[in-house]
Design a protein around this motif. Sequence first.
Motif, mmCIF file in Angstrom:
data_model
loop_
_atom_site.group_PDB
_atom_site.id
_atom_site.type_symbol
_atom_site.label_atom_id
_atom_site.label_comp_id
_atom_site.label_asym_id
_atom_site.label_seq_id
_atom_site.Cartn_x
_atom_site.Cartn_y
_atom_site.Cartn_z
ATOM 1 N N THR A 56 12.665 -9.917 1.427
ATOM 2 C CA THR A 56 12.001 -9.482 0.199
ATOM 3 C C THR A 56 12.357 -10.476 -0.894
ATOM 4 O O THR A 56 13.248 -11.311 -0.731
ATOM 5 C CB THR A 56 12.448 -8.072 -0.218
ATOM 6 O OG1 THR A 56 13.880 -8.053 -0.342
ATOM 7 C CG2 THR A 56 12.019 -7.031 0.813
ATOM 8 N N MET A 57 11.671 -10.377 -2.005
ATOM 9 C CA MET A 57 11.959 -11.231 -3.152
ATOM 10 C C MET A 57 12.824 -10.482 -4.153
ATOM 11 O O MET A 57 12.768 -9.251 -4.246
ATOM 12 C CB MET A 57 10.655 -11.673 -3.818
ATOM 13 C CG MET A 57 9.798 -12.577 -2.962
ATOM 14 S SD MET A 57 8.196 -12.947 -3.736
ATOM 15 C CE MET A 57 8.739 -13.843 -5.205
ATOM 16 N N ALA A 58 13.613 -11.234 -4.895
ATOM 17 C CA ALA A 58 14.431 -10.629 -5.938
ATOM 18 C C ALA A 58 13.534 -10.132 -7.070
ATOM 19 O O ALA A 58 12.443 -10.683 -7.308
ATOM 20 C CB ALA A 58 15.428 -11.654 -6.471
ATOM 21 N N PRO A 59 13.936 -9.090 -7.761
ATOM 22 C CA PRO A 59 13.133 -8.607 -8.898
ATOM 23 C C PRO A 59 12.899 -9.697 -9.925
ATOM 24 O O PRO A 59 13.698 -10.631 -10.074
ATOM 25 C CB PRO A 59 13.997 -7.470 -9.472
ATOM 26 C CG PRO A 59 14.835 -7.018 -8.321
ATOM 27 C CD PRO A 59 15.125 -8.252 -7.519
ATOM 28 N N GLY A 63 13.685 -6.819 -14.295
ATOM 29 C CA GLY A 63 13.617 -5.910 -13.163
ATOM 30 C C GLY A 63 12.223 -5.629 -12.659
ATOM 31 O O GLY A 63 12.016 -4.706 -11.866
ATOM 32 N N LEU A 64 11.229 -6.424 -13.089
ATOM 33 C CA LEU A 64 9.861 -6.196 -12.642
ATOM 34 C C LEU A 64 9.738 -6.421 -11.139
ATOM 35 O O LEU A 64 10.420 -7.272 -10.559
ATOM 36 C CB LEU A 64 8.891 -7.132 -13.366
ATOM 37 C CG LEU A 64 8.742 -6.978 -14.876
ATOM 38 C CD1 LEU A 64 7.699 -7.955 -15.396
ATOM 39 C CD2 LEU A 64 8.389 -5.558 -15.260
ATOM 40 N N THR A 65 8.842 -5.669 -10.500
ATOM 41 C CA THR A 65 8.552 -5.858 -9.086
ATOM 42 C C THR A 65 8.073 -7.289 -8.851
ATOM 43 O O THR A 65 7.163 -7.765 -9.540
ATOM 44 C CB THR A 65 7.461 -4.868 -8.630
ATOM 45 O OG1 THR A 65 7.971 -3.543 -8.775
ATOM 46 C CG2 THR A 65 7.063 -5.111 -7.191
ATOM 47 N N PRO A 66 8.660 -8.017 -7.903
ATOM 48 C CA PRO A 66 8.220 -9.393 -7.642
ATOM 49 C C PRO A 66 6.866 -9.426 -6.943
ATOM 50 O O PRO A 66 6.490 -8.474 -6.244
ATOM 51 C CB PRO A 66 9.323 -9.945 -6.742
ATOM 52 C CG PRO A 66 9.840 -8.738 -6.017
ATOM 53 C CD PRO A 66 9.758 -7.599 -7.004
ATOM 54 N N VAL A 67 6.143 -10.528 -7.122
ATOM 55 C CA VAL A 67 4.812 -10.689 -6.537
ATOM 56 C C VAL A 67 4.779 -11.973 -5.719
ATOM 57 O O VAL A 67 5.142 -13.044 -6.205
ATOM 58 C CB VAL A 67 3.716 -10.736 -7.623
ATOM 59 C CG1 VAL A 67 2.337 -10.886 -6.982
ATOM 60 C CG2 VAL A 67 3.765 -9.486 -8.499
ATOM 61 N N TYR A 68 4.312 -11.854 -4.469
ATOM 62 C CA TYR A 68 4.233 -12.981 -3.539
ATOM 63 C C TYR A 68 2.778 -13.178 -3.139
ATOM 64 O O TYR A 68 2.077 -12.203 -2.829
ATOM 65 C CB TYR A 68 5.072 -12.668 -2.298
ATOM 66 C CG TYR A 68 5.097 -13.736 -1.229
ATOM 67 C CD1 TYR A 68 5.970 -14.815 -1.326
ATOM 68 C CD2 TYR A 68 4.285 -13.646 -0.102
ATOM 69 C CE1 TYR A 68 6.021 -15.781 -0.329
ATOM 70 C CE2 TYR A 68 4.334 -14.607 0.892
ATOM 71 C CZ TYR A 68 5.202 -15.670 0.775
ATOM 72 O OH TYR A 68 5.244 -16.633 1.756
ATOM 73 N N LEU A 204 4.095 -3.264 -12.660
ATOM 74 C CA LEU A 204 5.244 -3.894 -12.017
ATOM 75 C C LEU A 204 6.543 -3.199 -12.426
ATOM 76 O O LEU A 204 7.471 -3.069 -11.626
ATOM 77 C CB LEU A 204 5.301 -5.376 -12.366
ATOM 78 C CG LEU A 204 4.143 -6.244 -11.856
ATOM 79 C CD1 LEU A 204 4.302 -7.678 -12.349
ATOM 80 C CD2 LEU A 204 4.048 -6.207 -10.334
ATOM 81 N N ARG A 205 6.586 -2.743 -13.667
ATOM 82 C CA ARG A 205 7.776 -2.029 -14.143
ATOM 83 C C ARG A 205 7.850 -0.639 -13.511
ATOM 84 O O ARG A 205 8.913 -0.206 -13.043
ATOM 85 C CB ARG A 205 7.727 -1.923 -15.657
ATOM 86 C CG ARG A 205 8.990 -1.378 -16.306
ATOM 87 C CD ARG A 205 8.910 -1.475 -17.818
ATOM 88 N NE ARG A 205 8.770 -2.862 -18.254
ATOM 89 C CZ ARG A 205 7.638 -3.384 -18.771
ATOM 90 N NH1 ARG A 205 6.557 -2.626 -18.904
ATOM 91 N NH2 ARG A 205 7.589 -4.646 -19.130
ATOM 92 N N ALA A 206 6.712 0.064 -13.461
ATOM 93 C CA ALA A 206 6.695 1.422 -12.919
ATOM 94 C C ALA A 206 6.988 1.440 -11.427
ATOM 95 O O ALA A 206 7.528 2.409 -10.896
ATOM 96 C CB ALA A 206 5.346 2.076 -13.200
ATOM 97 N N LEU A 207 6.625 0.361 -10.728
ATOM 98 C CA LEU A 207 6.797 0.291 -9.279
ATOM 99 C C LEU A 207 8.215 -0.117 -8.880
ATOM 100 O O LEU A 207 8.597 0.034 -7.725
ATOM 101 C CB LEU A 207 5.792 -0.717 -8.715
ATOM 102 C CG LEU A 207 5.476 -0.649 -7.223
ATOM 103 C CD1 LEU A 207 4.893 0.699 -6.858
ATOM 104 C CD2 LEU A 207 4.506 -1.769 -6.848
#
Length: 285
Positions: A56-59, A63-68, A204-207
């Motif tokens: 997985t990717m780091a936040p 702390g936002l959910t990372p996007v790949y 991204l924050r809520a997730l």
Amino acid sequence: MAALGLLGAALVGCGGGAAETPPPKAKTAAADSPSPGPSAAAPGPKPARVPAAPPTMAPGPGGLTPVYSRRAKGTEKVVALTFDADMTADQGPRAARGERFDNPGLIATLRRLEVDATVFMTGRWAEEYPDQAKSIGGDPRFEIANHSYSHYAFASPCYGLPTVPPPDMASDVQRAFDAFRDAGAVNVVPYFRFPGGCYDDAALRALAPAGVTAVQWDVVSGDAFAKDADAVAEQVLDGVRPGSLVVMHCTRSAAPVTERAIRRIVPELRARGYRFVKVSELMSR
């Protein structure tokens, strides 16, 4: 970001309705009957073992959910084919009337051609087709990733989709994981694809509490509601580069020519030296 002109055809398969332009506010990334036949493709590699702990990717910042979206480094000819198994929470009556949101012929062709792939599945789809979810999630060639439970949007506007309230986003994702577990799927990875490809920083924050890596794409197949399998194949073949991540669909009613397109895409990419990998392998390389 992929050309905006491709968005309508790609994302309408997720949203269930026509779209002329991408939504102006939400960030988007471009998205989208069994007919077995002979293939000239050489046998593919044996399926890779499902890793005990998928990468997985780091936040992100704050702390936002990372996007790949693709593997940006290196020139190794690997490509990840991904398939969205879409079904919204309110489409049960349509399924009851005979509309098919699955595509077992596509899965059979991927198996026959020995293609590793990632299926981004909604929880509602897993509930409608639990035997298929279990079969896909028990096959080492495949892994199941999360496409939400409801297939409602996580940012608005998003191609006419209803919107999940931010306080409910993480629980919607967890509900999908629960549906995969209840169906008996084993090869489930902590990746998430936004319905319609739509997201913003609030999403991204809520997730973030869900602990997932959001996975988008860099190649749009254009298979949503397409009628010309060769056109879909050409779009993929023209777009793939080393490390690409392709978005397609596993929904007969919304993407009826995908299986036929795959029968051309796979041997032609193999002839160019490409190897097919799951998202977990692409992300680990």
